[in-house]
Design a protein around this motif. Structure first.
Motif, short mmCIF file in Angstrom:
data_model
loop_
_atom_site.label_atom_id
_atom_site.label_comp_id
_atom_site.label_asym_id
_atom_site.label_seq_id
_atom_site.Cartn_x
_atom_site.Cartn_y
_atom_site.Cartn_z
N LYS A 1 0.83 -1.20 0.00
CA LYS A 1 0.00 0.00 0.00
C LYS A 1 0.87 1.26 0.00
N LYS A 2 0.43 2.24 -0.79
CA LYS A 2 1.17 3.49 -0.91
C LYS A 2 0.62 4.51 0.08
N LEU B 1 1.33 8.28 2.05
CA LEU B 1 2.05 9.55 2.04
C LEU B 1 1.95 10.22 3.40
N VAL C 1 4.17 -1.64 3.43
CA VAL C 1 3.87 -0.22 3.23
C VAL C 1 4.94 0.42 2.37
N ASP C 2 4.51 1.16 1.37
CA ASP C 2 5.40 1.97 0.54
C ASP C 2 5.21 3.42 0.97
N SER D 1 5.96 7.37 1.37
CA SER D 1 6.56 8.58 0.78
C SER D 1 6.42 9.73 1.77
N HIS E 1 10.21 12.51 -1.08
CA HIS E 1 9.66 12.37 -2.42
C HIS E 1 9.60 13.71 -3.12
N HIS F 1 0.08 12.08 -8.39
CA HIS F 1 0.61 10.99 -7.58
C HIS F 1 -0.51 10.38 -6.74
N TYR G 1 -2.32 7.88 -4.10
CA TYR G 1 -1.92 7.15 -2.89
C TYR G 1 -3.12 6.39 -2.36
N ASP G 2 -2.84 5.36 -1.56
CA ASP G 2 -3.91 4.64 -0.88
C ASP G 2 -4.40 5.39 0.34
#
Length: 386
Positions: free
Chosen positions: A2-3, A5, A30-31, A33, A60, A93, A95-96
Motif C-alpha cells: 500500500k502506498k 504519504l 507499506v510503501d 513517501s 519524495h 501521484h 496514494y492509498d
C-alpha cells in the motif's frame, strides 16, 4: 504493498512522527513517501528538511509555500499556494492514504486537496482544544475530512466522536511524543555542552509562539515574558528556540534575538528532536506556550510554565503550571516550579498522554486501515439519532 504519504510542515510535528515514520519505512507491507513543506523549506526556519534527510528518509518532494507571517492575509496567501501545489501533486501521484498530524495552517490545505481527490486521510492528534490559536478550528476541520483517527487521550477520542465520527474509526492510542521522550536515544549533557556551549549554570528552555485569537497585542505578550525572565537572569541561564511560523512570529523572533544579544543568552532557530528533548531533560524546566510542554515534557519529569491561552483547553498533568501572560505571574510561576513542594510533586507525577506501546498501536491501526476495504462514503455519526 500500500502506498502511504506523510506530509510534514514543521520540525515539531516531524519530531513527534519520526519513530513511526521509521517503522513504516521499514515495513514490507507499506510503501511510504514523505513530502516536506511549510517551515521545512524556509531558510529563516533552518531548512529543516535537511534534518529529515540526515535521519535517513528520502523525501519524495519538497513543496515551498513562501511563508510570510506579517499578517493573516499573508498567511492565507501561503495557504492558497499550498492548496494549489498539493492539488496538482495529488493529481499526479495517487496514494492509498495520506497521513497528517494535528492542526497547522499549512496542513489544512493539504487535507482539502487530499479530500477533493478522494484520498483517505489518517489523522493524528484530533479532538484537542487550543482556544488561543487558529489551530483550534483547523484541527477540527481536518477531523471532518479524515477517515481514521488516532487520538492521544480518551477525552479527545470522545470529542472526535462528538464531531460526528464513527466510533469504529476513532482510537485512543496515546501520544507518540510522550513515548518519544523515553524512547529516543538522547544526547548526553556533555555532548550538548560540546555542541551548544556550557550548561553548568542552571537553565530554562524557552519556546514562545504567538496567540492568534485574542486582542492581547503580540508586542505586549513578548515584553511581559522577557521582563519576567530579565528579573531571573542572575539565577538562571535561558536557551531560546525559534517560534513557529504563525502570524506575527517574525516580531517575536526579532525581540528575542535582541534580548539574547543584550544578555548573552542562546537563541537557536531549530534543533533536532533529540537535542530538544535532551536540553529540556537537563534543564530546570520549559517556559512558554508550546504543546510540547504539555505532551512530551511531562514524561521527563520536568516542570512546564505554560503561559497564556494558546494551549487553553488541552488536557494537562500535574507537571504543568498555568499562568497569565503577565510579568508578575510568569515570574511567580518560575519560582514555584523550583520550590521543594513542586519538585516533590514532579517525582510522583504521571503524563496523561503516555500509554504503553503507542508506536506499536499506531502501526497496527494504520496497517489495518490500509488493508481494509476503502470507505466509499463517510456518513455523519449522530450521537442521538432521531
Amino acid at each position: 504493498m500500500k502506498k502511504l504519504l506523510y506530509v510534514t510542515g514543521s520540525r515539531a510535528e516531524y519530531g513527534i512522527m519520526k519513530r513511526l515514520l521509521s517503522a513504516l519505512m521499514h515495513d514490507e507491507d507499506v510503501d511510504l513517501s514523505i513530502v516536506a513543506t511549510g517551515m521545512h523549506c524556509e531558510e529563516k526556519y533552518g531548512l529543516t528538511y535537511k534534518q529529515i534527510e540526515s535521519d535517513g528518509f528520502c523525501l519524495h518532494k519538497r513543496i515551498p509555500i513562501d511563508i510570510d507571517t506579517t499578517n493573516n492575509a499573508a498567511i492565507l496567501a501561503s495557504m492558497s499556494l499550498c492548496q494549489t501545489q498539493f492539488g496538482q501533486y495529488f493529481h499526479d501521484h495517487p496514494y492509498d492514504a495520506v497521513m497528517l498530524l494535528g492542526d497547522r495552517y499549512e496542513i489544512l490545505p493539504v487535507a482539502i486537496a487530499a479530500a477533493m481527490h478522494n484520498l483517505p486521510i489518517i489523522h493524528l492528534h484530533g479532538g484537542e482544544k487550543t482556544l488561543g490559536n487558529y489551530d483550534e478550528f483547523i484541527r477540527h476541520a481536518i477531523t471532518k475530512m479524515s477517515k481514521l483517527h488516532l487520538a492521544s487521550t480518551e477525552t479527545y477520542r470522545k470529542r472526535i466522536i462528538q464531531l460526528g465520527e464513527n466510533p469504529a474509526s476513532v482510537f485512543n492510542i496515546g501520544a507518540l511524543g510522550a513515548e518519544n521522550s523515553l524512547s529516543l536515544p538522547l544526547p548526553t549533557k556533555s555532548a550538548l555542552s560540546t555542541k551548544f556551549g556550557s550548561l553548568d549554570k542552571p537553565y530554562f528552555m524557552v519556546v514562545f509562539h504567538p496567540e492568534t485569537l485574542n486582542d492581547f497585542p503580540l508586542s505586549r505578550q513578548i515584553e511581559e515574558l522577557l521582563s519576567a525572565l530579565y528579573q531571573l537572569k542572575d539565577q538562571y541561564d535561558f536557551i531560546f528556540i525559534g517560534s513557529n511560523s504563525d502570524t506575527g512570529s517574525n516580531e517575536i523572533t526579532e525581540k528575542i534575538r535582541l534580548f539574547c544579544h543584550h544578555n548573552q543568552f542562546r537563541f537557536m532557530t531549530s534543533i533536532s528532536p533529540e537535542e530538544y528533548l535532551s536540553l529540556i531533560k537537563y534543564s530546570q524546566g520549559l517556559v512558554g506556550n508550546s504543546s510540547s510542554g504539555l505532551i512530551e515534557v511531562p514524561s521527563l519529569l520536568v516542570p512546564t510554565i505554560n503561559i497564556g491561552d494558546r494551549q487553553k483547553g488541552r488536557v494537562k498533568g500535574d507537571t504543568v503550571i498555568d499562568c497569565r501572560c503577565e510579568e508578575k505571574d510568569i515570574y511567580q510561576a518560575v519560582v514555584l516550579s523550583q520550590s521543594e513542594t513542586f519538585q516533590n510533586l514532579l517525582a510522583i507525577s504521571t503524563n496523561p498522554y503516555f500509554q504503553d506501546n503507542v508506536l506499536e498501536a499506531a502501526l497496527e491501526k494504520i496497517k489495518c486501515f490500509l488493508s481494509s476495504e476503502p470507505i466509499k462514503y463517510k456518513d455523519f455519526y449522530d450521537l442521538n439519532p432521531s
